[in-house]
Scaffold this motif. Sequence first.
Motif, PDB file in Angstrom:
ATOM      1  N   ASN A 119      -5.704   1.066  46.772  1.00  0.00           N
ATOM      2  CA  ASN A 119      -6.478   2.142  46.173  1.00  0.00           C
ATOM      3  C   ASN A 119      -7.177   1.611  44.919  1.00  0.00           C
ATOM      4  O   ASN A 119      -6.524   1.097  44.017  1.00  0.00           O
ATOM      5  N   THR A 239      -6.961   2.752  50.383  1.00  0.00           N
ATOM      6  CA  THR A 239      -5.806   3.652  50.317  1.00  0.00           C
ATOM      7  C   THR A 239      -4.573   2.791  50.182  1.00  0.00           C
ATOM      8  O   THR A 239      -4.526   1.679  50.719  1.00  0.00           O
ATOM      9  N   ASP A 270       0.804   8.807  55.910  1.00  0.00           N
ATOM     10  CA  ASP A 270       1.130   7.668  55.053  1.00  0.00           C
ATOM     11  C   ASP A 270       2.384   6.960  55.566  1.00  0.00           C
ATOM     12  O   ASP A 270       3.133   7.496  56.386  1.00  0.00           O
TER      13      ASP A 270
END
Length: 307
Positions: A119, A239, A270
């Motif tokens: 990220n 991410t 996730d």
Amino acid sequence: MEKAYLIMAHKNPKQVFRLVSRLNDGSSEFFIHIDKKAAISQFQNLKQIGNAVHFTERFDASWGGYGLIKPYLSALKTVRESSRKFDRILLLSGQDYPIKSNQYINAFFENSPYTNFINYFPIPNLTKWPGKDRGGLYRIDKYYFGAKWYELICSKAMNLLATYLPFLRRKIPNGMKPYTGQTWWNLDRYALDYILDYVDRHLEYMDFHKHTFVADELFVQMIIGNSKDEKLLHSIKNTEKRFTIWPKPNSAHPKLLVKGDIETIVASDDLFARKFDENVDSEILDLIDSKILFTKPSAELVQQQAS
């Protein structure tokens, strides 16, 4: 899928043992940093797991300071020097927990067109840090010496002097643009080498971050964000694959996850969630075990989530 987990911990030894036990799939090794302020004796239970566990060089890793960079850089170097060639290197805290099975995690990485999950975004970001925070630029142009009272006084004094003495002002080295993001990431071997090679060639970059507030959220992100390496950039999905609940967009710390969050966690795509504290709510970990980790994901679902 050969994985190296870099785990940074400072408390809750039983919870750290549980984390490593869940991830110990026979194809992973664990490079564990115990904060220098913690008693290492309370983490001796990890030795029961066997040769897959390695304790790394210990540092004073206080939140907000330069000390959080040192543990994962040291661990990355240890991984690079290992005779085992790892496919993925994942950074976790001792308060993380998987929310997908090892089978799912392996299949995800094998099926994904991306090999790095990080990220990162440029600052200033006025949506996240409005008003006096100036979009987060204070992390770049203000000195931070630490959270102790005398360190805070030194920080204020130096920042005041820098407003009148231009030669004291902080300057980002090498014409880099500022980026930040979540500390935690998943790297492939090419990215690991790229980051360590950059650090070896640019000691001034390390020096700059000695006085950066929450440097661990900028260190890797700025190297990646300023890279011109097409192979690296095309391998990145923006991410970190960590399920996190933030009380506010600009909150310094995420919400502690409890049993009431289980349905949202189950619905997440996730790989890991953070953060947990067994002393606050251990039932949430039991629920993740029963509802996620000890069930078999379908191959079709894994492939869909990896794309």
